[in-house]
Enzyme design. Structure first.
Site, PDB file in Angstrom:
ATOM      1  N   GLY A  14      -2.607   0.433  -1.809  1.00  0.00           N
ATOM      2  CA  GLY A  14      -2.718  -1.015  -1.889  1.00  0.00           C
ATOM      3  C   GLY A  14      -3.310  -1.515  -3.194  1.00  0.00           C
ATOM      4  N   SER A  15      -3.979  -2.676  -3.120  1.00  0.00           N
ATOM      5  CA  SER A  15      -4.344  -3.471  -4.303  1.00  0.00           C
ATOM      6  C   SER A  15      -5.397  -2.860  -5.210  1.00  0.00           C
ATOM      7  CB  SER A  15      -4.823  -4.858  -3.856  1.00  0.00           C
ATOM      8  OG  SER A  15      -3.794  -5.532  -3.162  1.00  0.00           O
ATOM      9  N   VAL A  16      -5.980  -1.753  -4.835  1.00  0.00           N
ATOM     10  CA  VAL A  16      -6.973  -1.121  -5.717  1.00  0.00           C
ATOM     11  C   VAL A  16      -6.372  -0.788  -7.072  1.00  0.00           C
ATOM     12  CG1 VAL A  16      -8.513  -0.155  -3.965  1.00  0.00           C
ATOM     13  CG2 VAL A  16      -6.478   1.114  -4.642  1.00  0.00           C
TER      14      VAL A  16
END
Length: 686
Positions: free
Chosen positions: A389-391
């Site tokens: 995801g957005s990491v």
């Protein structure tokens, strides 16, 4: 008177005539003896020359080796993680030439003075023991040849063993016969002059005395020492350190030939996984060497020419107390959230020094979805990959800066749902319908975790100007372009950690059919990465662009005579794998965005749970959309470093299989607890 005188004269003449005859006879005998001696010498030198040359040449010098104590393993504070237990053992060194009958006899004698556990005895072992009796061998050989005709020696013996098993010829063996069969199998399986363990633990004082008293009748049998691993401070890091084979297990089957060539014996202990395997050559030491002088295959002299050297010791970067705490934190997080998250498959964490690459802690657990059982799996942090995801958005923004798609001073775009022809609408978590359209800088986009911003950035890099309902016209090279920037941070490539078994992650298809997936890739919802890769990625950001090799070995040290740590033989130096060549202004964009995730002014910032952590931290959260079957799930993740201005530690965590839309804050509460443990155990926060 004259007559008498004449008789005496004749007598003297006869005596005088006999003396030369006797001398001549004596000389003749001597001559014959010398002639015989010369003939014998000639015979020995000529006729028997080859025989005596062969005997002289049969004299040889060989070597026998003995095991030494394995090196120990320490944590970064000098605490012993792995030590050795010494046990008395009964060993057998196989002579240069020994018959199966002789070994059979020795085995039978030995079991009368010592007891042996027969749990590992096989039917083949018993068959070998049965066939060691010449009469049995001849009888079985005739039966097999009668049935099968002419066979090679190896095939003949194989069928003889099968014959013994089939006809149950070993049925009814007594306890002592079974013990002797086990001992015989170990002796028979040894190479000439190699030493094997017949009994490697539990040798009593009485057994040692009885064996010692009977050594003359037990050629090759000796009392020795065997070593086994123990863990004086618990086994919390055993899954990272790995294991050593037991004498019963012997050499790993997939490495047996190469290890035998290196001088190992079949039943030697050897590192079989992870650190024990990776640093086997350091830990094993060098065996003692006994030089054997032999003649006609008989040992005539033994000289200990080298006393051996115990293995060197490993000092790890791991702090044992901190490792235990992180492991407990991860386990508790999974256990406490499993009830409301039925598809939660585990949790993983890596804590690392961003300036050296040293691993402070490597923790993880796996959860069985059927039974709910939670088991330790620290290595899952390096060999399990997930869509995170957005990491990863820090790498996406830096890629946009490096490609020129945006600049530090010109990077504002409007967050809006992305609607393309033939593709489902893709949007940010806070703007699904377009009611929250807003202008965002790159820093703002990181703070609120805008998916829309990252997709527009990827389209710019691919040369496509976004228009609502337009067909997505991107070249497939956009995949390699995005991934190229990601890989500079360590995402999607092996980190180089000094533990075997690291995974490289997984890349989705990069073809025109899947061109829409390039947009998912931009915000971390396509390719999969390991938790360790996340740690390397956030370290690269924290230290300003240096991708460092993670490592668990700090130093190699010898041992003092009293067993304590000796001099440093080797010390790991930070190894820079590559540098992300960005300007300070470009780095400031990414770092400011990560600071704002925790300390920004927007109510939509995603790292509020970490706001009160001291010293102040920077972070990036991630929520990847996944599935368990047809059920929507998500991976919750976080990367973070502290202190913000002078980073000393980074943390990466991942929890795959969480319920979609959960509000547990598991990914931010966990590093908050880890920071507390770190500053209280490893370093001071002052």
């Amino acid at each position: 008177m004259s007559e008498i005188f004449k008789k005496k004269s004749r007598k003297k003449k006869r005596i005088k005539s006999r003396i030369p005859f006797r001398l001549n006879f004596l000389f003749f005998i001597v001559f014959l003896l010398f002639a015989a001696l010369i003939l014998q010498l000639a015979h020995l030198q000529i006729a028997e020359k080859n025989k005596f040359d062969a005997e002289i040449n049969s004299t040889d010098t060989k070597t026998e080796t003995k095991n030494v104590q394995r090196g120990m393993i320490y944590d970064s504070t000098g605490k012993v993680l792995v030590a050795n237990n010494a046990s008395r053992a009964i060993t057998y060194t196989k002579p240069l030439s020994v018959t199966t009958t002789k070994m059979y006899q020795i085995a039978n004698r030995l079991v009368n003075v010592a007891d042996f556990n027969t749990a590992s005895l096989t039917a083949s072992n018993k068959a070998d023991y049965y066939l060691a009796i010449p009469a049995h061998l001849k009888q079985v050989e005739r039966a097999v040849k009668k049935q099968s005709g002419k066979l090679s020696n190896s095939e003949l013996y194989r069928q003889e063993v099968a014959y013994v098993k089939k006809h149950k010829l070993t049925q009814g063996y007594t306890s002592k016969q079974k013990q002797a069969a086990l001992v015989y199998s170990k002796m028979n399986g040894a190479y000439a002059l190699s030493t094997v363990y017949l009994k490697y633990s539990g040798v009593s004082d009485q057994e040692m005395a009885r064996v010692g008293e009977n050594l003359t009748e037990l050629p090759g049998v000796k009392i020795g020492t065997s070593w086994s691993r123990n863990y004086p401070n618990g086994k919390s890091v055993k899954s990272v350190i790995g294991t050593v084979t037991s004498h019963k297990q012997g050499l790993p089957s997939d490495q047996i030939n190469s290890l035998l060539a290196e001088g190992y014996s079949r039943d030697d202990s050897v590192g079989s996984s992870y650190i024990e395997s990776r640093y086997e050559n350091v830990l094993k030491g060098t065996k003692s060497i006994i030089t054997l002088e032999t003649q006609n295959n008989k040992i005539t002299k033994e000289v200990k020419t080298y006393g051996g050297k115990r293995g060197d010791n490993l000092v790890l970067t791991i702090n044992a107390n901190f490792q235990q705490q992180v492991q407990k934190i991860i386990k508790a997080a999974v256990k406490n959230n499993a009830g409301s998250n039925p598809y939660l498959v585990g949790g993983y964490a890596v804590v690392m020094n961003p300036n050296t690459g040293g691993i402070y802690a490597l923790a993880g657990v796996s959860r069985n979805l059927e039974t709910g059982k939670i088991s330790e799996n620290a290595l899952g942090a390096i060999n399990q990959s997930f869509v995170m995801g957005s990491v990863v958005k820090g790498a996406t923004v830096m890629g946009g800066l490096l490609s020129g798609a945006i600049t530090p001073d010109n990077n504002t775009m409007t967050d809006m749902p992305i609607k393309l022809k033939g593709t489902a609408t893709k949007a940010s978590w806070f703007n699904k319908t377009g009611a929250e359209d807003m202008s965002l800088t790159a820093e703002d986009a990181l703070m609120v975790s805008s998916n829309s911003y990252m997709m527009q950035l990827a389209m710019r890099e691919g040369g496509f100007q976004y228009r609502e309902n337009a067909g997505l016209d991107l070249p497939t090279s956009i995949f390699s372009k995005l991934r190229g920037y990601f890989k500079q941070f360590g995402l999607g490539v092996k980190t180089g950690i000094d533990i075997p078994g690291e995974a490289s992650g997984f890349e989705g298809p990069a073809n025109q059919k899947n061109i829409g997936k390039a947009l998912d890739l931009s915000f971390g919802n396509y390719d999969s990465y390991t938790t360790l890769q996340l740690a390397q990625y956030i370290s690269t950001i924290a230290n300003g662009g240096y991708r460092l090799q993670p490592h668990i070995l700090q130093a190699i040290r010898s041992s003092n005579s009293n067993g304590t740590l000796g001099r440093t033989v080797y010390e790991f130096e930070p190894n820079v794998l590559n540098v992300v060549e960005a300007t300070s202004a470009q780095w400031n964009v990414v770092k400011t965005g990560f600071w704002d995730v925790v300390h920004g002014t927007s109510s939509m910032r995603t790292g509020t749970v970490l706001t009160d952590v001291k010293p102040a931290v920077a972070a990036k959260t991630g929520t990847a959309e996944t599935f368990h079957g047809s059920t929507e799930t998500e991976t919750d993740s976080v990367v973070t470093y502290a202190p913000y201005k002078n980073p000393k530690v980074v943390i990466a965590v991942a929890f795959p299989g969480m319920a979609s839309g959960n509000s547990t804050h598991i990914s931010t509460e966990t590093p908050k607890s880890i920071y507390s443990a770190f500053w209280g155990t490893v370093e001071s926060n002052k």
